[in-house]
Design a protein around this motif. Structure first.
Motif, PDB file in Angstrom:
ATOM      1  N   TYR A   1       0.816  -1.362  -0.053  1.00  0.00           N
ATOM      2  CA  TYR A   1      -0.017  -0.098   0.019  1.00  0.00           C
ATOM      3  C   TYR A   1       0.822   1.220  -0.137  1.00  0.00           C
ATOM      4  O   TYR A   1       0.439   2.374  -0.661  1.00  0.00           O
TER       5      TYR A   1
ATOM      6  N   PRO B   1      -7.105 -10.653   0.112  1.00  0.00           N
ATOM      7  CA  PRO B   1      -6.111  -9.602   0.130  1.00  0.00           C
ATOM      8  C   PRO B   1      -4.635 -10.114  -0.166  1.00  0.00           C
ATOM      9  O   PRO B   1      -3.763  -9.445  -0.633  1.00  0.00           O
TER      10      PRO B   1
ATOM     11  N   TYR C   1      -8.984  -5.238  -1.019  1.00  0.00           N
ATOM     12  CA  TYR C   1      -8.536  -4.923   0.457  1.00  0.00           C
ATOM     13  C   TYR C   1      -9.864  -5.181   1.239  1.00  0.00           C
ATOM     14  O   TYR C   1     -10.570  -4.723   1.915  1.00  0.00           O
TER      15      TYR C   1
ATOM     16  N   GLN D   1     -14.043  -2.504  -3.930  1.00  0.00           N
ATOM     17  CA  GLN D   1     -12.939  -3.419  -4.364  1.00  0.00           C
ATOM     18  C   GLN D   1     -12.558  -3.485  -5.805  1.00  0.00           C
ATOM     19  O   GLN D   1     -11.499  -3.693  -6.051  1.00  0.00           O
TER      20      GLN D   1
END
Length: 368
Positions: free
Chosen positions: A11, A183, A190, A234
């Motif tokens: 991320y 994930p 996520y 998503q």
């Protein structure tokens, strides 16, 4: 500490793209079955080389809904490998069909074609080859057997995003394929997310109906469906990450090659097998050793996280005791589960960290 995976590292490198994708959805104010889902479905189908992709809630639902869309249900049997996440079997059970386990190839850990054919019965309607750990199953042999017995072939590609078999990406090899975007996957959301890919327009249409309560038109339920929709946030996150998947997979293969050359192969330690006809996605890097528990304990004490995928075969899970599978029915799978160990591998793992793991493994065997 060297982790098995680290989504924070991912991320931090993609934060502008991820934040922009989420913000785009929030500003639009449409959160279920909208523009992001439609765009991701088109992009994922193009990536896999199929005509259709249908976003669903998770990988288990992808299996379940694909089977139902193919007309498979109560009274039918579906053959699966004994070594897989139990969610593969659960997808079969949710469809109303009965899972039947068959043994695996002890080298590549995927469905053994001979064991598959031996398990075929008059009730067999489908087979689910699982591309376990990112290694495509022996699809040429599996497809040949399936065609001779008129069986529906549903790939479980939950761990193999972007892997190839004889030049064709998984997801485009059988009649349909089920993907999970959990994930930790090579391409992960996520949260929970999944998809079905296929070249069959009719099957894709039925999956779309099933995921949305059996509706084509709002409030007109044509069939008994489910509630399993990929949400817009998503889908937007997956769209932001998809352009990076090929580079991430190359990085995984590079790290796997580093492990291959630096681990003490042979003797007590067996490294992953990669058949010539496949391009492995290395969702996991799985070694095999008779000293598994001791090695795992040693690495844990040195700050290296490991895991076991999976500690028991499907037919030895309490939930599937009803299968009545006798001990020893799948000797390869039953032996493998006592020796496999997953070492850290993810795109943001550094070469230095891999070298540290390898040094610890070499030292472990040197002192024994």
């Amino acid at each position: 500490m060297i982790p098995m995976g680290d989504l924070q590292r991912e991320y931090s490198r993609l934060r502008p793209q991820i934040d922009a994708a989420i913000d785009r959805v929030l500003r639009r104010g449409w959160f279920v079955l909208g523009e992001e889902v439609e765009a991701f479905e088109a992009e994922w189908a193009a990536y896999c080389g199929t005509a259709h992709a249908v976003g669903v809630g998770n990988g288990t639902d992808a299996l379940h809904l694909a089977l139902r869309a193919a007309g498979i249900g109560p009274g039918d049997e579906v053959i699966i490998p004994a070594l897989t996440a139990t969610f593969t079997a659960l997808g079969v059970s949710l469809s109303g069909a009965s899972p039947v386990v068959a043994d695996v190839d002890p080298a590549r850990y995927t469905l053994d074609p001979q064991a598959f054919e031996a398990a075929v019965s008059p009730r067999t309607a489908a087979v689910i080859p699982v591309h376990l750990y990112g290694c495509p199953a022996d699809m040429e042999a599996i497809l040949d057997i399936a065609r001779r017995h008129d069986l529906f072939v549903l790939e479980d590609a939950a761990q193999a995003h972007g892997a190839r078999y004889r030049g064709t990406r998984v997801g485009a090899l059988g009649d349909a394929a089920a993907f999970s975007f959990y994930p930790s996957k090579n391409l992960g959301a996520y949260g929970d997310a999944g998809a079905v890919t296929t070249n069959d327009a009719g099957l894709a249409d039925r999956v779309r109906m099933l995921r949305h309560g059996g509706q084509r038109t709002t409030y007109q339920h044509e069939i008994l469906g489910a509630n399993s929709r990929l949400d817009e946030i998503q889908a937007a996150i997956l769209r932001a990450k998809l352009p990076h998947l090929e580079a991430w997979n190359r990085r995984r293969r590079s790290l796997a090659a580093r492990y291959d050359t630096r681990l003490p192969a042979g003797g007590e330690l067996t490294l992953p097998s990669t058949p010539e006809e496949v391009e492995h996605a290395y969702h996991l890097y799985v070694v095999r050793t008779g000293m598994r528990d001791a090695l795992r304990g040693y690495l844990d004490g040195a700050g290296v996280s490991t895991s076991i995928h999976y500690p028991r075969p499907v037919h030895q899970q309490p939930a599937y005791a009803s299968l009545g599978a006798a001990p020893g029915c799948c000797p390869a799978a039953e032996g493998v589960v006592n020796e496999i160990l997953s070492l850290p591998i993810f795109p943001q793992l550094s070469a230095r960290e891999v070298e540290q793991v390898c040094s610890l493994v070499r030292f472990f065997y040197a002192i024994r």
